[in-house]
Design a protein around this motif. Structure first.
Motif, short mmCIF file in Angstrom:
data_model
loop_
_atom_site.label_atom_id
_atom_site.label_comp_id
_atom_site.label_asym_id
_atom_site.label_seq_id
_atom_site.Cartn_x
_atom_site.Cartn_y
_atom_site.Cartn_z
N GLU A 1 0.82 -1.20 0.00
CA GLU A 1 0.00 0.00 0.00
C GLU A 1 0.86 1.26 0.00
O GLU A 1 0.54 2.25 -0.67
N GLN A 2 1.97 1.25 0.75
CA GLN A 2 2.88 2.39 0.77
C GLN A 2 3.50 2.59 -0.61
O GLN A 2 3.64 3.72 -1.08
N ASP A 3 3.89 1.48 -1.24
CA ASP A 3 4.44 1.52 -2.59
C ASP A 3 3.43 2.13 -3.55
O ASP A 3 3.74 3.05 -4.33
N ARG A 4 2.21 1.62 -3.49
CA ARG A 4 1.16 2.12 -4.40
C ARG A 4 0.89 3.60 -4.19
O ARG A 4 0.78 4.37 -5.14
N ALA A 5 0.80 4.03 -2.91
CA ALA A 5 0.51 5.43 -2.61
C ALA A 5 1.63 6.35 -3.09
O ALA A 5 1.38 7.44 -3.61
N ALA B 1 3.57 10.26 -7.24
CA ALA B 1 4.47 10.62 -8.33
C ALA B 1 3.69 10.85 -9.62
O ALA B 1 3.97 11.79 -10.37
N GLN B 2 2.72 9.98 -9.88
CA GLN B 2 1.89 10.14 -11.08
C GLN B 2 1.12 11.44 -11.05
O GLN B 2 0.95 12.10 -12.08
N SER B 3 0.65 11.82 -9.87
CA SER B 3 -0.12 13.05 -9.74
C SER B 3 0.72 14.27 -10.12
O SER B 3 0.26 15.18 -10.80
N ALA B 4 1.99 14.27 -9.67
CA ALA B 4 2.88 15.38 -10.01
C ALA B 4 3.39 15.26 -11.44
O ALA B 4 3.54 16.26 -12.15
N ASP B 5 3.68 14.02 -11.86
CA ASP B 5 4.15 13.70 -13.21
C ASP B 5 5.36 14.54 -13.61
O ASP B 5 5.39 15.13 -14.69
N TYR C 1 10.16 8.69 -5.91
CA TYR C 1 9.56 7.37 -5.74
C TYR C 1 10.62 6.28 -5.80
O TYR C 1 10.64 5.36 -4.98
N LEU C 2 11.53 6.37 -6.77
CA LEU C 2 12.55 5.34 -6.94
C LEU C 2 13.52 5.31 -5.78
O LEU C 2 14.04 4.25 -5.43
#
Length: 246
Positions: A39-43, A48-52, A60-61
């Protein structure tokens, strides 16, 4: 899927002998920890996707170099025109702990937890959870995100707890206000509740995000002064109870 497995495991535990139930409890605990990590990974990837942006995917990495979405993150960085950042080694050399006593390492972990950077426990050992927390703390202060502390950075954290500077012969620091707050074990939702309580009372925390940054610390101190209490910027159990009460 994981929720279904947890539900079935708990139901089965009711009919087992104590020894069997204990074994099953260990299995359930392992599943729960795995689910939490997923869940932490997904969040983190969703954020990161939201900021893009390249910086968001790089962050994230650094947190999840082998995460479920690591390949997608690296691909997105390439598409955004940047190379994949070098990630911190899985087992960094612990040269930053050489001059620290165990109590000082505990103080650093407690302070990081109090600021909202979870170390996954405070035991005086700088494992992967602590390294990740240090890296996030460094990121938010525009330091190189190495996951290892310089002496100056260790001192910066220790001074925030009322602790003693990091030197080989330094005595163990007292717990102080920050350590007492860390011992409350406040989760992110609880910290959000505190920030919301301060905001309702007119003390601006500069956001309700569950992270006790400088804005929240200043708001806590201002609220403490307004209530004729020592303005430490850190909460006691009684102060926490007052702030979350509506």
């Amino acid at each position: 899927m994981v929720r279904t497995m947890l539900t079935a495991a708990f139901a089965a535990a009711v009919t087992l002998t104590p020894v069997q139930a204990q074994d099953l409890g260990d299995v359930v605990g392992g599943i729960a920890r795995q689910y939490l990590q997923q869940e932490q990974d997904r969040a983190a990837y969703a954020q990161a996707q939201s900021a893009d942006t390249r910086a968001a995917y790089q962050t994230y990495l650094r947190q999840f170099p082998n995460g479920a979405y690591a390949a997608q993150a690296r691909d997105r960085i390439q598409r955004l025109g940047g190379g994949t950042p070098a990630t911190a080694p899985a087992n960094p050399t612990n040269t930053d702990t050489a001059g620290l006593t165990r109590e000082q390492r505990l103080q650093i972990q407690r302070q990081l937890n109090g600021l909202g950077y979870s170390t996954n426990g405070a035991d005086g050992n700088f494992g992967p959870g602590t390294r990740r927390a240090i890296g996030l703390w460094q990121r938010d202060r525009n330091y190189a995100q190495t996951g290892s502390l310089t002496t100056a950075q260790a001192n910066e954290i220790l001074r925030g707890t009322g602790g003693t500077a990091a030197t080989p012969s330094a005595p163990a620091p007292s717990v102080g206000a920050a350590g007492a707050e860390a011992d409350l074990g406040l989760g992110r939702e609880q910290r959000r509740a505190v920030q919301a309580g301060l905001t309702r009372r007119g003390f601006d925390t500069r956001g309700v995000d569950g992270i006790f940054g400088q804005g929240t610390r200043n708001a806590i101190a201002a609220w403490q002064r307004a209530n004729d209490q020592e303005a430490t910027g850190y909460l006691t159990a009684a102060q926490y109870d007052r702030l979350i009460a509506r």
